[in-house]
Design a protein around this motif. Structure first.
Motif, PDB file in Angstrom:
ATOM      1  N   LEU A 278      50.470  42.988  35.512  1.00 42.48           N
ATOM      2  CA  LEU A 278      49.471  42.077  36.065  1.00 42.48           C
ATOM      3  C   LEU A 278      48.546  42.811  37.038  1.00 42.48           C
ATOM      4  CD1 LEU A 278      51.529  38.799  36.626  1.00 42.48           C
ATOM      5  CD2 LEU A 278      49.905  39.315  34.798  1.00 42.48           C
ATOM      6  N   VAL A 279      49.104  43.746  37.792  1.00 42.63           N
ATOM      7  CA  VAL A 279      48.270  44.560  38.682  1.00 42.63           C
ATOM      8  C   VAL A 279      47.273  45.368  37.849  1.00 42.63           C
ATOM      9  CG1 VAL A 279      48.257  46.512  40.284  1.00 42.63           C
ATOM     10  CG2 VAL A 279      49.939  44.692  40.568  1.00 42.63           C
ATOM     11  N   GLU A 280      47.759  45.978  36.769  1.00 40.34           N
ATOM     12  CA  GLU A 280      46.869  46.744  35.882  1.00 40.34           C
ATOM     13  C   GLU A 280      45.782  45.846  35.304  1.00 40.34           C
ATOM     14  OE1 GLU A 280      46.481  49.769  35.313  1.00 40.34           O
ATOM     15  OE2 GLU A 280      48.333  50.872  35.664  1.00 40.34           O
ATOM     16  N   GLU A 281      46.163  44.605  34.985  1.00 35.84           N
ATOM     17  CA  GLU A 281      45.191  43.666  34.442  1.00 35.84           C
ATOM     18  C   GLU A 281      44.092  43.368  35.459  1.00 35.84           C
ATOM     19  OE1 GLU A 281      43.753  41.675  31.246  1.00 35.84           O
ATOM     20  OE2 GLU A 281      45.723  42.619  31.258  1.00 35.84           O
ATOM     21  N   PHE A 282      44.479  43.159  36.713  1.00 39.95           N
ATOM     22  CA  PHE A 282      43.484  42.865  37.746  1.00 39.95           C
ATOM     23  C   PHE A 282      42.621  44.090  38.038  1.00 39.95           C
ATOM     24  CE2 PHE A 282      41.869  41.835  42.008  1.00 39.95           C
ATOM     25  CZ  PHE A 282      41.409  40.557  41.771  1.00 39.95           C
ATOM     26  N   ILE A 283      43.211  45.267  37.998  1.00 41.05           N
ATOM     27  CA  ILE A 283      42.434  46.500  38.174  1.00 41.05           C
ATOM     28  C   ILE A 283      41.337  46.568  37.110  1.00 41.05           C
ATOM     29  CG2 ILE A 283      42.507  49.019  38.025  1.00 41.05           C
ATOM     30  CD1 ILE A 283      45.354  48.873  39.176  1.00 41.05           C
ATOM     31  N   GLY A 284      41.710  46.261  35.867  1.00 40.57           N
ATOM     32  CA  GLY A 284      40.734  46.284  34.787  1.00 40.57           C
ATOM     33  C   GLY A 284      39.616  45.289  34.999  1.00 40.57           C
ATOM     34  N   ILE A 285      39.951  44.103  35.512  1.00 40.25           N
ATOM     35  CA  ILE A 285      38.931  43.077  35.768  1.00 40.25           C
ATOM     36  C   ILE A 285      37.971  43.536  36.853  1.00 40.25           C
ATOM     37  CG2 ILE A 285      38.598  40.761  36.724  1.00 40.25           C
ATOM     38  CD1 ILE A 285      41.156  39.936  35.235  1.00 40.25           C
ATOM     39  N   VAL A 286      38.523  44.075  37.936  1.00 39.37           N
ATOM     40  CA  VAL A 286      37.694  44.525  39.053  1.00 39.37           C
ATOM     41  C   VAL A 286      36.787  45.676  38.631  1.00 39.37           C
ATOM     42  CG1 VAL A 286      37.776  45.647  41.312  1.00 39.37           C
ATOM     43  CG2 VAL A 286      39.244  43.691  40.855  1.00 39.37           C
ATOM     44  N   ARG A 287      37.293  46.524  37.766  1.00 39.55           N
ATOM     45  CA  ARG A 287      36.504  47.673  37.313  1.00 39.55           C
ATOM     46  C   ARG A 287      35.535  47.324  36.181  1.00 39.55           C
ATOM     47  NH1 ARG A 287      40.294  53.134  37.367  1.00 39.55           N
ATOM     48  NH2 ARG A 287      39.757  53.720  39.499  1.00 39.55           N
ATOM     49  N   GLY A 288      35.579  46.063  35.745  1.00 42.16           N
ATOM     50  CA  GLY A 288      34.626  45.623  34.733  1.00 42.16           C
ATOM     51  C   GLY A 288      35.012  45.960  33.322  1.00 42.16           C
ATOM     52  N   ARG A 289      36.290  46.240  33.075  1.00 38.36           N
ATOM     53  CA  ARG A 289      36.710  46.520  31.706  1.00 38.36           C
ATOM     54  C   ARG A 289      36.690  45.238  30.885  1.00 38.36           C
ATOM     55  NH1 ARG A 289      41.737  49.284  33.836  1.00 38.36           N
ATOM     56  NH2 ARG A 289      41.064  51.343  34.508  1.00 38.36           N
ATOM     57  N   THR A 290      36.414  45.389  29.601  1.00 36.79           N
ATOM     58  CA  THR A 290      36.425  44.235  28.708  1.00 36.79           C
ATOM     59  C   THR A 290      37.854  43.883  28.343  1.00 36.79           C
ATOM     60  OG1 THR A 290      36.296  45.606  26.722  1.00 36.79           O
ATOM     61  CG2 THR A 290      34.214  44.965  27.760  1.00 36.79           C
ATOM     62  N   ALA A 291      38.031  42.713  27.752  1.00 35.57           N
ATOM     63  CA  ALA A 291      39.373  42.269  27.361  1.00 35.57           C
ATOM     64  C   ALA A 291      39.984  43.187  26.317  1.00 35.57           C
ATOM     65  CB  ALA A 291      39.307  40.840  26.836  1.00 35.57           C
ATOM     66  N   ASN A 292      39.145  43.863  25.524  1.00 37.67           N
ATOM     67  CA  ASN A 292      39.639  44.754  24.464  1.00 37.67           C
ATOM     68  C   ASN A 292      39.699  46.208  24.896  1.00 37.67           C
ATOM     69  OD1 ASN A 292      39.854  42.622  22.631  1.00 37.67           O
ATOM     70  ND2 ASN A 292      37.697  42.799  22.075  1.00 37.67           N
ATOM     71  N   SER A 293      39.578  46.440  26.208  1.00 40.63           N
ATOM     72  CA  SER A 293      39.618  47.813  26.709  1.00 40.63           C
ATOM     73  C   SER A 293      40.972  48.437  26.427  1.00 40.63           C
ATOM     74  CB  SER A 293      39.350  47.823  28.210  1.00 40.63           C
ATOM     75  OG  SER A 293      39.658  49.075  28.772  1.00 40.63           O
ATOM     76  N   SER A 294      40.979  49.759  26.298  1.00 43.47           N
ATOM     77  CA  SER A 294      42.224  50.472  26.022  1.00 43.47           C
ATOM     78  C   SER A 294      43.220  50.355  27.155  1.00 43.47           C
ATOM     79  CB  SER A 294      41.921  51.959  25.770  1.00 43.47           C
ATOM     80  OG  SER A 294      41.298  52.526  26.905  1.00 43.47           O
ATOM     81  N   ARG A 295      42.744  49.983  28.366  1.00 45.84           N
ATOM     82  CA  ARG A 295      43.655  49.825  29.497  1.00 45.84           C
ATOM     83  C   ARG A 295      44.010  48.372  29.735  1.00 45.84           C
ATOM     84  NH1 ARG A 295      43.591  53.901  33.311  1.00 45.84           N
ATOM     85  NH2 ARG A 295      45.168  52.632  34.355  1.00 45.84           N
ATOM     86  N   GLY A 296      43.424  47.458  28.969  1.00 46.77           N
ATOM     87  CA  GLY A 296      43.672  46.036  29.170  1.00 46.77           C
ATOM     88  C   GLY A 296      44.931  45.568  28.488  1.00 46.77           C
ATOM     89  N   ARG A 297      45.297  44.304  28.700  1.00 47.72           N
ATOM     90  CA  ARG A 297      46.513  43.737  28.136  1.00 47.72           C
ATOM     91  C   ARG A 297      46.432  43.711  26.614  1.00 47.72           C
ATOM     92  NH1 ARG A 297      48.186  38.036  27.572  1.00 47.72           N
ATOM     93  NH2 ARG A 297      46.061  37.597  28.169  1.00 47.72           N
TER      94      ARG A 297
END
Length: 264
Positions: A190-209
């Motif tokens: 969940l922390v990784e998910e929030f990091i991705g949101i803050v950094r502007g990653r899309t839902a399909n990003s390689s670092r996203g859920r």
């Protein structure tokens, strides 16, 4: 036997005054509607303690933080402003400048609240007050009473806005940096998910859920059928059914004509 229903996971986010997490909360709600996000508003000092003691999963806090136990991603740096009454000479001066210099505050009492988020390695500008106000809000009340002025990040000046006060950018002074921080040893999904949101990653990003799910197999590309027509570039054209016989008859006729016209 009745099955005990397990509570759904949640994410606890602490944030300090002046930080507005609204845009990130909206994205969280869209991507993880089944995971409630609990907001915890806190003072800068208490916010750090919540992260260190496990009272929050992550936090939008002001630097510095204890980097030996906390990971942090700097997000943005705030402009520092000086707050003063609207009838102050800084506001009333003809052609008031967009910026105020440290030299302009030389004769002013500058409050230094105990919850100040700015670091002053060379000391606070202006003249010190007899006592330090306990909070920024207390200092704002003293500024409104025309006792002195206050230097704060711009977001705090907006947070404590009053109709009888205004502010100007204060040049060449320390600034406050806002960061996303979390306990290094508790970097959960969940922390990784929030990091991705803050950094502007899309839902399909390689670092996203979504990236943790098995990738769908793409269907193999179909082979293109053999072309019967000649292609540009000199490739020969295959004869159509019946075309070979017609060509042969034409050739024979031409040979017969050639023989008849040959001299004996």
């Amino acid at each position: 036997m009745t099955e005990i229903e397990q509570p759904s996971p949640s994410f606890r986010l602490v944030y300090v005054p002046g930080v507005t997490p609204t845009k990130w909360l909206r994205v969280w709600g869209e991507r993880l509607p089944g995971v409630p996000l609990e907001l915890l508003q806190s003072t800068p000092v208490a916010g750090h303690q919540l992260l260190l003691t496990g009272g929050a999963d992550a936090g939008l806090v002001r630097l510095p933080v204890d980097r030996t136990v906390l990971s942090a991603i700097p997000l943005y740096t705030e402009t520092t402003v000086v707050v003063f009454p609207k009838d102050h000479w800084l506001a009333a001066a003809e052609g008031a400048a967009e910026e105020v210099s440290v030299a302009d505050l030389a004769e002013e009492i500058v409050f230094h609240p105990q919850d100040d988020v700015l670091e002053w390695p060379e000391g606070l500008p202006g003249r010190p007050a007899f006592e330090r106000p306990e909070t920024t809000a207390d200092a704002i009340e003293l500024v409104a009473a025309n006792v002195g002025v206050l230097a704060v990040p711009q977001s705090l000046a907006r947070l404590h806005h009053r109709r009888d006060l205004t502010y100007r950018v204060l040049a060449d002074v320390p600034q406050s940096q806002v960061a996303l921080a979390w306990p290094e040893e508790a970097t959960t999904d969940l922390v990784e998910e929030f990091i991705g949101i803050v950094r502007g990653r899309t839902a399909n990003s390689s670092r996203g859920r979504a990236a943790t799910e098995p990738a769908k197999k793409q269907p193999a590309a179909k082979k293109a059928p053999a072309k019967s027509q000649a292609q540009p570039g000199g490739r020969q054209q295959k004869p159509r059914p019946g075309q070979r016989a017609a060509t042969t008859r034409q050739g024979q006729a031409k040979q017969g004509q050639a023989k008849r016209g040959r001299k004996r």
